[in-house]
Design a protein around this motif. Structure first.
Motif, PDB file in Angstrom:
ATOM      1  N   MET A  86      37.000   5.185  10.669  1.00 58.34           N
ATOM      2  CA  MET A  86      36.867   5.847   9.540  1.00 58.34           C
ATOM      3  C   MET A  86      37.985   5.380   8.573  1.00 58.34           C
ATOM      4  O   MET A  86      37.876   5.114   7.351  1.00 58.34           O
ATOM      5  CB  MET A  86      36.940   7.494   9.890  1.00 58.34           C
ATOM      6  N   LYS A  87      39.380   5.206   8.956  1.00 58.93           N
ATOM      7  CA  LYS A  87      40.392   5.027   8.332  1.00 58.93           C
ATOM      8  C   LYS A  87      40.098   3.234   7.547  1.00 58.93           C
ATOM      9  O   LYS A  87      40.247   3.237   6.643  1.00 58.93           O
ATOM     10  CB  LYS A  87      41.666   4.871   8.835  1.00 58.93           C
ATOM     11  N   GLN A  88      39.667   2.630   8.551  1.00 60.24           N
ATOM     12  CA  GLN A  88      39.257   1.211   8.118  1.00 60.24           C
ATOM     13  C   GLN A  88      38.416   1.282   6.849  1.00 60.24           C
ATOM     14  O   GLN A  88      38.224   0.468   5.993  1.00 60.24           O
ATOM     15  CB  GLN A  88      39.032   0.217   9.091  1.00 60.24           C
ATOM     16  N   GLY A  89      37.318   1.915   7.188  1.00 57.46           N
ATOM     17  CA  GLY A  89      36.144   2.133   6.380  1.00 57.46           C
ATOM     18  C   GLY A  89      36.761   2.366   4.940  1.00 57.46           C
ATOM     19  O   GLY A  89      36.282   2.000   3.914  1.00 57.46           O
ATOM     20  N   ILE A  90      37.475   3.448   4.708  1.00 52.72           N
ATOM     21  CA  ILE A  90      38.118   3.903   3.556  1.00 52.72           C
ATOM     22  C   ILE A  90      38.951   2.815   3.003  1.00 52.72           C
ATOM     23  O   ILE A  90      38.885   2.789   1.694  1.00 52.72           O
ATOM     24  CB  ILE A  90      38.987   5.040   3.887  1.00 52.72           C
ATOM     25  N   ILE A  91      39.657   2.061   3.442  1.00 54.89           N
ATOM     26  CA  ILE A  91      40.650   0.924   3.110  1.00 54.89           C
ATOM     27  C   ILE A  91      39.555  -0.069   2.260  1.00 54.89           C
ATOM     28  O   ILE A  91      39.893  -0.313   1.399  1.00 54.89           O
ATOM     29  CB  ILE A  91      41.509   0.353   4.225  1.00 54.89           C
ATOM     30  N   TYR A  92      38.470  -0.412   3.135  1.00 49.81           N
ATOM     31  CA  TYR A  92      37.874  -1.363   2.637  1.00 49.81           C
ATOM     32  C   TYR A  92      36.805  -0.838   1.280  1.00 49.81           C
ATOM     33  O   TYR A  92      36.764  -1.609   0.373  1.00 49.81           O
ATOM     34  CB  TYR A  92      36.504  -1.678   3.618  1.00 49.81           C
ATOM     35  N   ALA A  93      36.726   0.386   1.320  1.00 48.88           N
ATOM     36  CA  ALA A  93      35.860   1.061   0.007  1.00 48.88           C
ATOM     37  C   ALA A  93      37.104   0.896  -1.079  1.00 48.88           C
ATOM     38  O   ALA A  93      36.486   0.942  -2.112  1.00 48.88           O
ATOM     39  CB  ALA A  93      35.394   2.316   0.468  1.00 48.88           C
ATOM     40  N   VAL A  94      37.989   1.621  -0.932  1.00 47.18           N
ATOM     41  CA  VAL A  94      38.936   1.467  -1.942  1.00 47.18           C
ATOM     42  C   VAL A  94      39.353   0.222  -2.335  1.00 47.18           C
ATOM     43  O   VAL A  94      39.436   0.125  -3.683  1.00 47.18           O
ATOM     44  CB  VAL A  94      40.432   2.079  -1.424  1.00 47.18           C
ATOM     45  N   PHE A  95      39.391  -0.885  -1.868  1.00 49.75           N
ATOM     46  CA  PHE A  95      39.838  -2.277  -2.138  1.00 49.75           C
ATOM     47  C   PHE A  95      38.543  -2.533  -3.067  1.00 49.75           C
ATOM     48  O   PHE A  95      38.669  -3.127  -4.171  1.00 49.75           O
ATOM     49  CB  PHE A  95      39.723  -3.187  -1.111  1.00 49.75           C
ATOM     50  N   SER A  96      37.218  -2.361  -2.473  1.00 49.69           N
ATOM     51  CA  SER A  96      36.127  -2.884  -3.238  1.00 49.69           C
ATOM     52  C   SER A  96      36.030  -2.228  -4.522  1.00 49.69           C
ATOM     53  O   SER A  96      35.774  -3.004  -5.652  1.00 49.69           O
ATOM     54  CB  SER A  96      34.854  -2.762  -2.323  1.00 49.69           C
ATOM     55  N   TYR A  97      36.241  -0.916  -4.582  1.00 47.74           N
ATOM     56  CA  TYR A  97      35.897  -0.136  -5.842  1.00 47.74           C
ATOM     57  C   TYR A  97      36.930  -0.427  -6.917  1.00 47.74           C
ATOM     58  O   TYR A  97      36.645  -0.390  -8.090  1.00 47.74           O
ATOM     59  CB  TYR A  97      35.634   1.272  -5.610  1.00 47.74           C
ATOM     60  N   LEU A  98      38.481  -0.369  -6.464  1.00 45.87           N
ATOM     61  CA  LEU A  98      39.489  -0.859  -7.306  1.00 45.87           C
ATOM     62  C   LEU A  98      39.065  -2.276  -7.997  1.00 45.87           C
ATOM     63  O   LEU A  98      39.290  -2.349  -9.086  1.00 45.87           O
ATOM     64  CB  LEU A  98      40.695  -0.824  -6.579  1.00 45.87           C
ATOM     65  N   THR A  99      38.725  -3.131  -7.084  1.00 39.00           N
ATOM     66  CA  THR A  99      38.361  -4.613  -7.753  1.00 39.00           C
ATOM     67  C   THR A  99      37.103  -4.355  -8.976  1.00 39.00           C
ATOM     68  O   THR A  99      37.267  -5.157  -9.992  1.00 39.00           O
ATOM     69  CB  THR A  99      37.993  -5.483  -6.682  1.00 39.00           C
ATOM     70  N   TRP A 100      36.199  -3.632  -8.514  1.00 43.46           N
ATOM     71  CA  TRP A 100      35.090  -3.736  -9.327  1.00 43.46           C
ATOM     72  C   TRP A 100      35.760  -2.894 -10.654  1.00 43.46           C
ATOM     73  O   TRP A 100      35.133  -2.994 -11.716  1.00 43.46           O
ATOM     74  CB  TRP A 100      34.070  -2.789  -8.870  1.00 43.46           C
ATOM     75  N   GLY A 101      36.433  -1.660 -10.459  1.00 44.83           N
ATOM     76  CA  GLY A 101      36.903  -1.259 -11.842  1.00 44.83           C
ATOM     77  C   GLY A 101      37.623  -2.062 -12.833  1.00 44.83           C
ATOM     78  O   GLY A 101      37.692  -1.848 -13.920  1.00 44.83           O
ATOM     79  N   LEU A 102      38.203  -3.052 -12.145  1.00 46.12           N
ATOM     80  CA  LEU A 102      39.095  -4.031 -12.782  1.00 46.12           C
ATOM     81  C   LEU A 102      38.316  -5.138 -13.498  1.00 46.12           C
ATOM     82  O   LEU A 102      38.804  -5.914 -14.393  1.00 46.12           O
ATOM     83  CB  LEU A 102      39.966  -4.513 -12.230  1.00 46.12           C
ATOM     84  N   LEU A 103      37.036  -5.312 -13.091  1.00 45.33           N
ATOM     85  CA  LEU A 103      36.366  -6.529 -13.560  1.00 45.33           C
ATOM     86  C   LEU A 103      35.910  -6.536 -14.912  1.00 45.33           C
ATOM     87  O   LEU A 103      36.018  -7.825 -15.411  1.00 45.33           O
ATOM     88  CB  LEU A 103      34.837  -6.496 -12.684  1.00 45.33           C
TER      89      LEU A 103
END
Length: 299
Positions: A1-18
């Protein structure tokens, strides 16, 4: 669960900055940017597959009809999403892209409930109601059907569902997604080059390098997103996605100077409140499930 949340946060933060990234190429048509994005994404994932020594396993990923259909659907859906997003950013519609990605979690949750039979608690349903109210206020404030936002939301929600249902290898699945549309992209680039309408040769050396790096900027967050969808319920992945539209919203207001009204502020507040409610309800549900599992184990 913790790893999944970290992956999700990284992906969405990157998309937000695109939006910051695609604004570099405002002189290029969206179709040309998309074609380059697909080509360089393939180059990057091909390098990853080579280092992982997985080329022999690539064919096995699409060994059955279901996998082939899933790969084609994922490829087409994510390509459509990329095209719409690039066009919107370069046509000063970052706020509407933000609206689209605020809507996406609602659609993701709906798809998870309908197709994956995920169950939500009353608190989670209430959070959806709050978020839906915020999105509805945004849509009404626009005064017209926000077709860009709707198309972005639906295409990415369906992409997430297809990724979840297909259960493909993350890296090899992503490789196939780029392979499917690679011939079309290369053909288009060769065509506009022959027609003399390509803008690639007009770019500065720095811009050319940055365009080539679009493969990294594209594939890495998709890789993180795929990891997150394997480790987390789709409904939770959908709500973590609020990071991306919030980041884009802040960029639109404070950097791109797009107008932000009082009604949009109200919508924004409702959506963030819904995220808080959903998070609290999810933790409560998780703790209840854990206690139930412990009781069943003892008995």
């Amino acid at each position: 669960m913790k790893q999944g949340i970290i992956y999700a946060v990284f992906s969405y933060l990157t998309w937000g900055l695109l939006p910051l990234y695609w604004r570099i190429f405002t002189a290029m048509p969206a179709w040309e940017i998309l074609a380059h994005r697909i080509v360089w994404s393939f180059v990057f994932v091909a390098i990853l597959v080579t280092f992982a020594k997985q080329w022999k396993q690539l064919k096995g990923v699409v060994a059955n009809r279901r996998s082939r259909i899933a790969v084609v659907l994922c490829s087409l859906l994510i390509s459509l999403n990329w095209l719409l997003f690039i066009w919107a950013v370069n046509n000063h519609q970052v706020l509407e892209t933000s609206l689209g990605y605020y809507m996406n979690p609602l659609i993701s949750v709906l798809l998870a409930v309908v197709f994956l039979k995920e169950r939500l608690s009353p608190g989670q349903w209430f959070s959806i109601l709050l978020a839906g109210s915020g999105v509805l206020i945004m849509a009404i404030q626009y005064g017209h059907i926000p077709w860009i936002a709707i198309a972005l939301a639906v295409s990415f929600a369906l992409y997430g569902l297809a990724k979840k249902a297909a259960k493909l290898d993350i890296l090899l699945g992503l490789t196939w997604e780029t392979i499917v549309v690679l011939p079309i992209s290369l053909g288009y680039l060769l065509y506009i080059q022959a027609q003399g309408t390509s803008t690639f040769t007009d770019l500065s050396g720095t811009s050319v390098v940055l365009l080539m790096l679009s493969g990294v900027a594209t594939a890495l967050p998709l890789f993180w997103f795929a990891k997150a969808t394997k480790l987390l319920p789709l409904s939770l992945v959908g709500f973590i996605q609020y990071i991306a539209p919030t980041t884009s919203l802040l960029l639109a207001i404070f950097l791109f100077n797009e107008p932000f009204t009082q009604w949009q502020l109200i919508s924004f507040s409702l959506i963030w409140l819904s995220l808080i409610v959903y998070t609290l309800a999810s933790f409560k549900k998780s703790n209840a499930n854990r206690r139930l599992a412990e009781i069943q184990k003892v008995s």
